[in-house]
Design an enzyme around this catalytic site. Sequence first.
Site, short mmCIF file in Angstrom:
data_model
loop_
_atom_site.label_atom_id
_atom_site.label_comp_id
_atom_site.label_asym_id
_atom_site.label_seq_id
_atom_site.Cartn_x
_atom_site.Cartn_y
_atom_site.Cartn_z
N ASP A 199 0.88 -1.16 0.00
CA ASP A 199 0.00 0.00 0.00
C ASP A 199 0.92 1.23 0.00
O ASP A 199 2.11 1.13 0.34
CB ASP A 199 -0.97 0.01 1.19
C1 BGC Z 1 -4.93 3.37 -0.10
C2 BGC Z 1 -5.00 2.38 -1.25
C3 BGC Z 1 -4.77 3.10 -2.54
C4 BGC Z 1 -3.42 3.81 -2.48
C5 BGC Z 1 -3.08 4.59 -3.73
C6 BGC Z 1 -3.66 4.19 -0.14
O1 BGC Z 1 -3.71 5.21 0.81
O2 BGC Z 1 -5.02 2.67 1.12
O3 BGC Z 1 -6.23 1.72 -1.27
O4 BGC Z 1 -4.82 2.20 -3.61
O5 BGC Z 1 -3.44 4.73 -1.41
O6 BGC Z 1 -3.87 5.71 -3.82
#
Ligand code: BGC
Length: 771
Positions: free
Chosen positions: A248
């Site tokens: 993530d």
């Molecule tokens: C989120 C993800 C997301 C990623 C990219 C993170 O903060 O938890 O679900 O895909 O950011 O935006």
Amino acid sequence: MTLDQSAPRPATTDRPFDVERVLAELTLAEKASLLSGLDFWHTQPVERDGETLVPSVMVTDGPHGLRKQDESADHLGLGGSVPATCFPTAAALGSSWDADLLRRVGEALGRETRTHDVAVLLGPGVNIKRSPLCGRNFEYFSEDPVVAGDLAAALVDGIQSRGVGTSLKHFAANNQEADRMRVSADVDERTLREIYLPAFERVVTRSQPWTVMCAYNKVNGVYASQHDWLLTTVLRDEWGFEGLVVSDWGAVRDRVAGVAAGLDLEMPSSGGRTDAQVVAAVRAGELDEAAVDAAARRVLQLVARSLPALRSTGAEDDSFDIDAHHTLAREAAAAGTVLLKNEPVDGAPLLPLAAPADVAVIGELARTPRYQGAGSSQVNPTRLDDALTALREAAGTDLPFAPGYTLAEGPADDRPADELVAEAVATARGAGTVVVFLGLPAAYESEGYDREHLDLPADQVALLTAVAAANPRVVVVLAGGSAISVSGWRDAVPALLVGWLGGQAGGSGIVDVLNGAVTPSGKLTETIPLRLEDTPSYGNFPGELGHVRYGEGVLVGYRWYDARRMEVAYPFGHGLSYTTFAYDDVAAQVTGSGADAAVRVQVRVTNTGAVAGAEVVQVYVGDPVAQVQRPERELKAFAKVPLAPGASRVVAFDLDARDLSYWHPVLRRWVVEGGEFVVAVGASSRDLRAQVSVDVDGEDVTLPLGELSTLGEALQHPVAGPVVRAGLDGATIDPVMLAMATDMPLAVIADFGLAGLDRGALGQLIEAANG
Ligand code: BGC
């Protein structure tokens, strides 16, 4: 209108991309550079002497629409993304229980992703709704892993059928937003295996998502981004995952540990900092270069998989029809709407609306829809339907409207609350039907923080109370990403439906249901409890001092309310229709035994009403006697069955050994413990239409016997049991003494000279028992 975005394409050579050849050509530093992003959304390229050895590919959010940011956009913010269809959020899509629909939505998402030259859409999310408070529940499907897994697999199949990838997230146990980047989810293995992992497992084993995204949080003290057991033992060795694991965004704490554990790609860019750490660790002998090769190979494989779509131009797949996708979003919004209540007033239910032109519309949300949640999933929609306009269009007349309350995101209105309510009451009085739009304001739920309570804003409840007193023919339409409490006001309302956050066509989709153009067929994928205090994780959510204890164990969602025999407002699986369905001829037949145990379940479903509709037939299984406490019943299969009035269909479900198993915490494997299983078929978890018991020949789940096994366990043991029983029969032990002795370790029994045992005899007994 068609959007064709066939240029510019990423710089690539047209040379076939041979992963092993390229990998062999790369230096250690080049391989390490592949293991983190180029920027926020791109993988690193490798360039040498003006030649691109490895092209860069782009990944973007997800999950219910494409959020491809402009080059100029702030990389954390939400502005500046290309227009894309905002499909209903997972909360709404899930409530359709319709795998075929999810596949079609997936195909449309895949097509938009491809049109914009994006290789991977970052979704879907299959975290379990452990608490209705989780601020990100709108992005997740259910409190149950079977619904979440089956529907997410269909979505992944659809997206990936267009030659682009998905990212199944957030692996694992990311069930809250509070402290999400640090908290340790403390969960026992059985609960992980039975509740929090199976949705991931179903999608991985059935649909092989191109990528899996690890969660921010720790699982039992170890960051998911460096969790060897999760990322390698379970995901790859047990489930056979073939794709790439991506972090993530910002989830990496120790990059070297992550590479060793199976985290292939860190996102976003670390500016080269962690690449250097990886190189240094290999040089220092602290990290095996083979682990770097394995991760680099997976990045190269991702690039190789992405190139055909990225290189294709002008193909039918490289454009999409904005209108057609909007129509699909509308169909999905209607399908995900759940009719919770529809009681007769003056002899007939209020819905579908009998006289669409004799309706008063109340509530700012009718004009200013909430249709998606805040955070990384926020899409810039191609169009936006509101329910007020859709109701007026359907009625062919300018229906009266009063906002009744204000929303920060709605038009400015300085009038005091009592004036707004008085206007709404005047508008509602005398109307044939009043449709009141209520719901959670945007600030109530978001990625990044959790909700504080389950209630509607007090001004909305006050409005509803006043309107219902003036005109009892009230239909309430709720908007929100997760369960909203209906306690305190639902008795004043004869008809109630929830459209969740229904995407850009949510407004028109819900009007299709109100007018009866679509017969509602959505069902709850999460329980609507009576009170926050009733919820399973209450007292253990969101934890404190860096830990959240999953103290309710496997009793999540309906499993909890059923175990405790608790009243709920609306149970899991509930949802009404404008027609009725009969269930007959329910039968269950055992078709396998032991580790191959299987049961075939059949039921005839008939549409007994006057209009066409679809029923979600649900199959629940219970195992009343087992070595461990099992939930009273658990959803194991479901099917959405469309039926014309009067039509019947026999639906069959094949349950396999896994559907009957539990995770044995001592043997550390799935086991089918033989005996009675109760198979129930119904229209919700609390509207079971028939129940059949079957007797299944299970597996041997005998635990090894030891000195610390109890007398009770020894008595259950197939070899030791008769010997110990004979010893007890020979002695005269009074029943109270025997009851006390049941939980005594055998060593103590032997030392006390009970059951004819001494240490020597005990040793022999243990040897014989363990064979
Ligand atoms: C989120 C993800 C997301 C990623 C990219 C993170 O903060 O938890 O679900 O895909 O950011 O935006």
